[in-house]
Scaffold this motif. Structure first.
Motif, PDB file in Angstrom:
ATOM      1  N   MET A   1       0.872  -1.115  -0.019  1.00  0.00           N
ATOM      2  CA  MET A   1       0.023  -0.043  -0.094  1.00  0.00           C
ATOM      3  C   MET A   1       1.037   1.201   0.026  1.00  0.00           C
ATOM      4  O   MET A   1       1.718   1.407   0.748  1.00  0.00           O
ATOM      5  CB  MET A   1      -0.961   0.013   1.180  1.00  0.00           C
ATOM      6  N   GLN A   2       0.661   2.195  -1.166  1.00  0.00           N
ATOM      7  CA  GLN A   2       1.390   3.358  -0.827  1.00  0.00           C
ATOM      8  C   GLN A   2       1.006   4.327   0.173  1.00  0.00           C
ATOM      9  O   GLN A   2       0.235   4.590   0.622  1.00  0.00           O
ATOM     10  CB  GLN A   2       1.096   4.035  -2.371  1.00  0.00           C
ATOM     11  N   ASP A   3       2.085   4.910   0.663  1.00  0.00           N
ATOM     12  CA  ASP A   3       2.240   5.984   1.542  1.00  0.00           C
ATOM     13  C   ASP A   3       1.630   7.214   1.242  1.00  0.00           C
ATOM     14  O   ASP A   3       2.101   7.860   0.131  1.00  0.00           O
ATOM     15  CB  ASP A   3       3.669   6.098   2.225  1.00  0.00           C
ATOM     16  N   PRO A   4       0.320   7.807   1.779  1.00  0.00           N
ATOM     17  CA  PRO A   4      -0.121   8.946   1.169  1.00  0.00           C
ATOM     18  C   PRO A   4       0.717  10.087   1.378  1.00  0.00           C
ATOM     19  O   PRO A   4       0.792  11.062   0.415  1.00  0.00           O
ATOM     20  CB  PRO A   4      -1.506   8.870   1.906  1.00  0.00           C
ATOM     21  N   LEU A   5       1.548  10.094   2.310  1.00  0.00           N
ATOM     22  CA  LEU A   5       2.552  11.239   2.412  1.00  0.00           C
ATOM     23  C   LEU A   5       3.602  11.291   1.685  1.00  0.00           C
ATOM     24  O   LEU A   5       4.419  12.215   1.243  1.00  0.00           O
ATOM     25  CB  LEU A   5       2.876  11.334   3.820  1.00  0.00           C
ATOM     26  N   ALA A   6       3.922  10.186   0.714  1.00  0.00           N
ATOM     27  CA  ALA A   6       4.980  10.098  -0.365  1.00  0.00           C
ATOM     28  C   ALA A   6       4.670  10.832  -1.526  1.00  0.00           C
ATOM     29  O   ALA A   6       5.711  11.189  -2.185  1.00  0.00           O
ATOM     30  CB  ALA A   6       5.380   8.666  -0.503  1.00  0.00           C
TER      31      ALA A   6
END
Length: 238
Positions: A1-6
């Motif tokens: 799952m992709q880190d939203p803050l990235a």
């Protein structure tokens, strides 16, 4: 799952950094104008100033949140997902605080570091003075205000400047906000910085374990301050 803050842009992270530095600088500047020790036992002016400066800081953070399309709920001031998590965290947090209180002072002494310089003797035997500091200040500026500022706004901005919501980055952010919390108590000496910084780590972990929610931190912070003021109030006369 992709880190939203990235996916945060460099421009957004710079804005969060500017907001972080601004709030910490204003907070530190206002605290430097008058410490709690200086205000205790003083007239109504210093007492009102203690409340007004926290209200001003919260208004500043509210404006910064609003201009970014955020609310206080986005940084932890919201209903807990599980109601029972708050009393559970309070029990765990209180136990951890007692362990810290029983161990950190001997460690400071072994290192030759003086304990925090705190003078609340003006509360001794003065019920009105005690009620003011144990009520509006302990629960208003310290518990509610400092938790919104430190474990709410400042911790959120540190996480966003780092640009990751993954556990290692969040743990680093908790340590950094605790360092800020400790440095804001520099008037208490090195011992005060270390003690409050350690408590800042505890509150940060409570925030994290509570689903990034502030309520357990607020309640424990208020209880600690109220008890501390009561101890000063109930000291036997010298």
């Amino acid at each position: 799952m992709q880190d939203p803050l990235a996916t945060l842009s460099l421009g957004s992270r710079r804005r969060f950094l500017v907001e972080l530095v601004l709030v910490v600088a204003v907070f530190g500047g206002l605290l430097a104008m008058m410490t709690i020790d200086q205000a205790i036992g003083s007239g109504p002016g210093p007492k009102i100033f203690v409340l007004v400066r926290m209200a001003a800081l919260l208004l500043l953070c509210t404006w910064l949140l609003h201009r970014g399309g955020e609310r206080w709920a986005d940084v932890g001031l919201r209903r807990p997902a599980r109601w029972w998590s708050v009393p559970l965290l309070l029990v765990a947090g209180t136990s951890a605080f007692l362990v810290i209180a029983l161990t950190i002072y001997p460690v400071l002494g072994a290192l030759g570091i003086e304990p925090p310089r705190v003078d609340h003797t003006a509360l001794r035997g003065d019920l009105i003075e005690y009620l003011y500091w144990a009520g509006p200040v302990s629960w208003g500026t310290a518990a509610f205000g400092e938790e919104l500022l430190l474990r709410g706004f400042i911790l959120d901005r540190i996480i966003k400047v780092i640009g990751s919501s993954r556990l290692p980055a969040v743990l680093v952010s908790i340590v950094l906000q605790a360092a800020v919390f400790g440095s804001l108590h520099v008037h208490q000496g090195l011992g005060g910085v270390i003690v409050t910084g350690t408590i800042g780590v505890l509150f940060g972990l409570m925030w994290l374990l509570g689903g990034r929610n502030l309520w357990a931190c607020i309640v424990l912070h208020g209880l600690i301050n109220s008890i501390s003021h009561y101890e000063a109030y109930s000291l036997p006369s010298s």
